[in-house]
Write an enzyme that holds these catalytic residues in place. Structure first.
Site, PDB file in Angstrom:
ATOM      1  N   LYS A  92       0.816  -1.217   0.000  1.00  0.00           N
ATOM      2  CA  LYS A  92       0.000   0.000   0.000  1.00  0.00           C
ATOM      3  C   LYS A  92       0.852   1.271   0.000  1.00  0.00           C
ATOM      4  O   LYS A  92       0.385   2.327  -0.398  1.00  0.00           O
ATOM      5  CB  LYS A  92      -0.972  -0.026   1.173  1.00  0.00           C
ATOM      6  CG  LYS A  92      -2.057  -1.089   0.972  1.00  0.00           C
ATOM      7  CD  LYS A  92      -3.100  -1.104   2.046  1.00  0.00           C
ATOM      8  CE  LYS A  92      -4.224  -2.066   1.707  1.00  0.00           C
ATOM      9  NZ  LYS A  92      -3.809  -3.491   1.863  1.00  0.00           N
TER      10      LYS A  92
HETATM   11  C1  LIG Z   1      -4.506  -4.531   1.237  1.00  0.00           C
HETATM   12  C2  LIG Z   1      -3.750  -5.799   1.091  1.00  0.00           C
HETATM   13  C3  LIG Z   1      -4.121  -6.787   0.158  1.00  0.00           C
HETATM   14  C4  LIG Z   1      -5.350  -6.661  -0.701  1.00  0.00           C
HETATM   15  O1  LIG Z   1      -5.258  -5.625  -1.627  1.00  0.00           O
HETATM   16  P1  LIG Z   1      -6.533  -5.210  -2.514  1.00  0.00           P
HETATM   17  O2  LIG Z   1      -6.141  -3.983  -3.229  1.00  0.00           O
HETATM   18  O3  LIG Z   1      -7.640  -5.002  -1.537  1.00  0.00           O
HETATM   19  O4  LIG Z   1      -6.806  -6.314  -3.423  1.00  0.00           O
HETATM   20  C5  LIG Z   1      -3.323  -7.915   0.043  1.00  0.00           C
HETATM   21  N1  LIG Z   1      -2.238  -8.094   0.818  1.00  0.00           N
HETATM   22  C6  LIG Z   1      -1.854  -7.185   1.740  1.00  0.00           C
HETATM   23  C7  LIG Z   1      -0.660  -7.458   2.576  1.00  0.00           C
HETATM   24  C8  LIG Z   1      -2.585  -6.002   1.900  1.00  0.00           C
HETATM   25  O5  LIG Z   1      -2.199  -5.102   2.817  1.00  0.00           O
END
Ligand SMILES: *Cc1c(COP(=O)(O)O)cnc(C)c1O
Length: 463
Positions: A112
């Site tokens: 993220k």
């Molecule tokens: C947020 C997150 C996901 C999922 O991502 P999306 O964009 O909701 O598909 C997967 N793995 C981790 C470690 C995350 O923090």
């Protein structure tokens, strides 16, 4: 560049407004009116570029000229220079023609950061240009909150309030949020669960009068700028493995359909992608839609991959808009029905979804087995989200000659439970975080009451 709503009713907006907005006023999500695309020659000319240069090229068309090139170039350079690996998104080989792309070298050790580090800078720039301020409010069960706080801590024009469920996030996750001691960062520990936190945020967006004229913004993955930033690493992986002269496949551990949707966009923009594999945990609404045309809510299960524990994938609406030929009124009608009941897509629309994505659902046991297996085979330690991606990649792969890349969405240190269950030792915190458990924390515990939360926010902003 204009942005339109997936439900067809809200007025179209330019990039700056979409950046600062949350949902569209008709309840839809913003998407570009026309997707930019790149020629084979253009993509080939990006081979070997540093990550930030590639990001500049891929993202620039989405800005619609609202930020000048030299400012934007500096912005992406600053954004990705804080990542702990020089390659920003390095590839690690697991097997012949099989890789993981490590997306966890940012400040909070999860993918993220790629979007939220840039989002903070974009917001601050646009707010300064307009002489405005923004209040960001978000709910988190862990990863999003810390990445959003790290993205905003240096913003001059943003105040950020992140609500987490009191005593229900892991200590590493809490400390990643609460040890950021900046005047504009406000952590609220809500005496409730994650759904209560989300409801507080939703209710506050529906009634912004409590902010007495201040503007409220969102940082969850309904924000277009987050999706846009994630397109870049698909190009980075593709180029490193031979694109655009040969196709590459991706497996993506996904919950809200944000990350995988960015892969779909990369493909539409000209990157030759063979397979796009949706990897889910037991919260498998996406797998059920793709494999069975069953779009229904099931109760939430807590898994070893908590960042994918969701009932409904909000970004899937952006894909529906495409497969319904961008007919907002049809998406609007479908989503209105889905509010109250399970739905099926029209059969040709579903066939198109199936032609675009493969999918696989992975339970905790299979997750743990894959962590143990990959470690035994290669010495490499997967986090549980990434392990789900690797299981799905191996299950759904249809051509061994096409390079397969699983996106490694988090560092295993964030999820020690899964690692311990695999019979392995929990890894140590990276150097820059060694003292995380000694740092002072700051957060306010607030009762699960909308009035109290809002009064607390107003008082904090005034003080
Ligand atoms: C947020 C997150 C996901 C999922 O991502 P999306 O964009 O909701 O598909 C997967 N793995 C981790 C470690 C995350 O923090």
């Amino acid at each position: 560049m204009k942005y339109i709503s997936t439900r067809g009713k809200a007025q179209s907006l330019g990039f700056e407004d979409v950046l600062l907005a949350g949902l569209a006023s008709d309840g839809g999500l913003y998407v570009p009116e026309r997707l930019p695309s790149f020629t084979h020659e253009e993509i080939a000319s990006w081979r070997g570029l540093p990550y930030s240069e590639l990001a500049f090229n891929v993202i620039r068309p989405f800005l619609g000229g609202c930020i000048d090139d030299s400012t934007f170039r500096t912005m992406v350079e600053d954004t990705y220079s804080v990542f702990r690996h020089k390659a920003v998104a390095p590839l690690q080989q697991l097997d012949s023609n099989e890789w993981v792309m490590e997306l966890f070298h940012g400040p909070t050790l999860a993918f993220k950061d790629f979007a939220l580090q840039l989002l903070g800078k974009l917001m601050d720039h646009v707010l300064a240009k307009r002489n405005e301020r923004l209040v960001i409010m978000g709910a988190t069960s862990g990863d999003t909150g810390s990445a959003a706080i790290e993205g905003c801590r240096h913003c001059e024009r943003v105040d950020i309030f992140i609500l987490h469920p009191y005593q229900r996030v892991s200590e590493v996750q809490r400390r990643q949020m609460t040890t950021v001691l900046a005047d504009n960062v406000h952590n609220i520990a809500l005496e409730g669960n994650f759904d209560d936190c989300q409801q507080m945020v939703k209710d506050s967006f529906a009634d912004q009068a409590f902010l007495e004229g201040r503007r409220l913004g969102a940082v969850n993955s309904i924000n277009w700028a987050r999706i846009m930033s994630q397109i870049v690493y698909y190009f980075a992986a593709g180029l490193a493995l031979g694109a655009p002269d040969r196709p590459v496949s991706f497996s993506v551990p996904t919950g809200n359909f944000g990350d995988i949707f960015a892969g779909y966009l990369a493909k539409q923009m000209g990157l030759p992608i063979d397979q796009l594999i949706v990897a889910t945990n037991r919260n498998d609404i996406l797998h059920r839609v793709i494999s069975n045309n069953d779009m229904s809510r099931q109760s939430l299960v807590h898994t070893l991959s908590p960042s994918m524990d969701i009932m409904v994938s909000s970004n899937f609406e952006r894909l529906l808009f495409e497969v319904y030929d961008r007919k907002g009124e049809e998406v609007d009608a479908l989503m209105a029905r889905f509010r109250n009941e399970s739905v099926e897509l029209e059969s040709e629309r579903w066939a198109e979804v199936q032609s675009l994505f493969a999918s696989h659902c992975v339970d905790d046991d299979a997750t743990v087995e894959m962590i143990a297996k990959v470690h035994a085979d290669t010495g490499y330690l997967l986090d549980p989200h990434t392990a789900i991606g690797v299981v799905a990649a191996r299950q759904c792969r249809r051509n061994d000659r096409t390079p397969m890349v699983t996106l490694a969405t988090a560092h295993p240190v964030k999820f020690p439970d899964a690692v311990l269950r695999a019979g392995l030792e929990a890894p140590a915190l990276p150097e820059a975080m060694k003292d995380l458990f000694e740092r002072p924390e700051s957060y306010d515990v607030i009762s699960n009451d909308l009035r109290e939360v809002q009064a607390h926010m107003v008082k904090t902003l005034a003080g």
